[in-house]
Design a protein around this motif. Structure first.
Motif, mmCIF file in Angstrom:
data_model
loop_
_atom_site.group_PDB
_atom_site.id
_atom_site.type_symbol
_atom_site.label_atom_id
_atom_site.label_comp_id
_atom_site.label_asym_id
_atom_site.label_seq_id
_atom_site.Cartn_x
_atom_site.Cartn_y
_atom_site.Cartn_z
ATOM 1 N N GLN A 1 -16.930 28.926 2.437
ATOM 2 C CA GLN A 1 -15.940 28.289 1.565
ATOM 3 C C GLN A 1 -16.552 27.769 0.271
ATOM 4 O O GLN A 1 -15.832 27.389 -0.652
ATOM 5 C CB GLN A 1 -15.226 27.141 2.303
ATOM 6 C CG GLN A 1 -16.034 25.880 2.490
ATOM 7 C CD GLN A 1 -16.973 25.942 3.690
ATOM 8 O OE1 GLN A 1 -17.107 26.980 4.339
ATOM 9 N NE2 GLN A 1 -17.584 24.819 4.012
ATOM 10 N N THR B 1 -10.069 27.909 6.683
ATOM 11 C CA THR B 1 -9.190 28.890 6.062
ATOM 12 C C THR B 1 -7.817 28.289 5.805
ATOM 13 O O THR B 1 -7.403 27.327 6.466
ATOM 14 C CB THR B 1 -9.023 30.131 6.959
ATOM 15 O OG1 THR B 1 -8.428 29.730 8.197
ATOM 16 C CG2 THR B 1 -10.346 30.809 7.224
ATOM 17 N N LEU C 1 -10.505 28.196 0.472
ATOM 18 C CA LEU C 1 -10.011 28.300 1.845
ATOM 19 C C LEU C 1 -9.442 29.703 2.010
ATOM 20 O O LEU C 1 -8.235 29.919 1.920
ATOM 21 C CB LEU C 1 -8.942 27.235 2.123
ATOM 22 C CG LEU C 1 -9.392 25.777 2.021
ATOM 23 C CD1 LEU C 1 -8.236 24.834 2.319
ATOM 24 C CD2 LEU C 1 -10.545 25.501 2.979
#
Length: 246
Positions: free
Chosen positions: A162, A190, A211
């Motif tokens: 990320q 995510t 994300l």
């Protein structure tokens, strides 16, 4: 190696044959082998900048420990890698090195666990606490791993993707260095819905945090020969386990 350079730790010596030719300027710094030096790129945002600082390093490990204690699904599924004694394991985005050390326990004294990170303060802490004859640390870019193809039997990349602008580039590298039949474990926060993605664009992206949806992780892995054997979403955290075709 110059006369002024500290002796290379045993694990680093063992790792050298697994690496692409080591640059002549590379040297041991604070117990890890620095393959980046002043060539490191800029942090992608405030969060990565924090983790690359001494302050971020000081708070990261106790925070990580507390979170994993409260949320058992975040603990490293070492068994999913099916590492045998004597295997080679790579921990990409190793931070303060606790996961790398766990991999060292899994592969035993005849194996080798190598942690890779871009943060010098994190690696300094990792090397000071976790260096062992079978556990060593490298400073390198996850998007250009200084590792030969088909080298490691197990690869982990936990809560790091990320923070990079192009996760697919890193995923390709993870697949490249994995041996045929080897296994990898990825954990990444995510965005699981359109609403979450909109919130991420407003809140997370300005802080340098992406994300990515699950397909942005799974599709590149499959494109590089990784078969997905397990995928689990718990809240925002996605866990993916895969193996490379033989």
């Amino acid at each position: 190696m110059t006369g002024a350079e500290p002796a290379r730790p045993a694990a680093i010596q063992r790792a050298l044959p697994l690496l692409d030719p080591v640059p002549p300027w590379a040297e041991v710094t604070d117990g890890y082998l620095d393959l980046v030096g002043e060539r490191a790129g800029q942090a992608t945002g405030p969060v990565q900048e924090l983790w690359q600082s001494a302050l971020g390093t000081a708070v990261y490990q106790p925070l990580q420990r507390a979170v994993r204690t409260m949320f058992t699904f975040l603990r490293l599924p070492t068994s999913a890698l099916r590492l045998q004694a004597g295997a080679f394991a790579l921990d990409v985005g190793c931070g303060p090195g606790s996961v790398t050390a766990e991999l060292g326990w899994a592969v035993g004294p005849d194996g080798l666990a190598v942690g890779v990170d871009i943060s010098a303060p994190m690696l300094k802490r990792a090397a000071s606490v976790h260096t062992a004859p079978n556990v060593g640390f490298l400073r390198a870019d996850a998007g250009r791993l200084p590792v030969r193809d088909d080298t490691f039997h197990g690869v982990t990349c936990l809560a790091m993707l990320q923070l990079v602008p192009e996760p697919a580039v890193v995923l390709a590298e993870l697949a490249r260095v994995l041996t045929p039949g080897g296994r990898l474990v990825i954990m990444v926060p995510t965005a699981t819905s359109a609403l979450a993605r909109r919130v991420a664009r407003v809140v997370a992206v300005p802080w340098g945090v992406l994300l990515p949806p699950a397909e942005d992780i799974v599709v590149p892995l499959r494109a590089h020969g990784i078969a997905i054997t397990q995928m689990r979403q718990t809240g925002l955290m996605l866990q993916v386990v895969g193996h490379k075709a033989e």
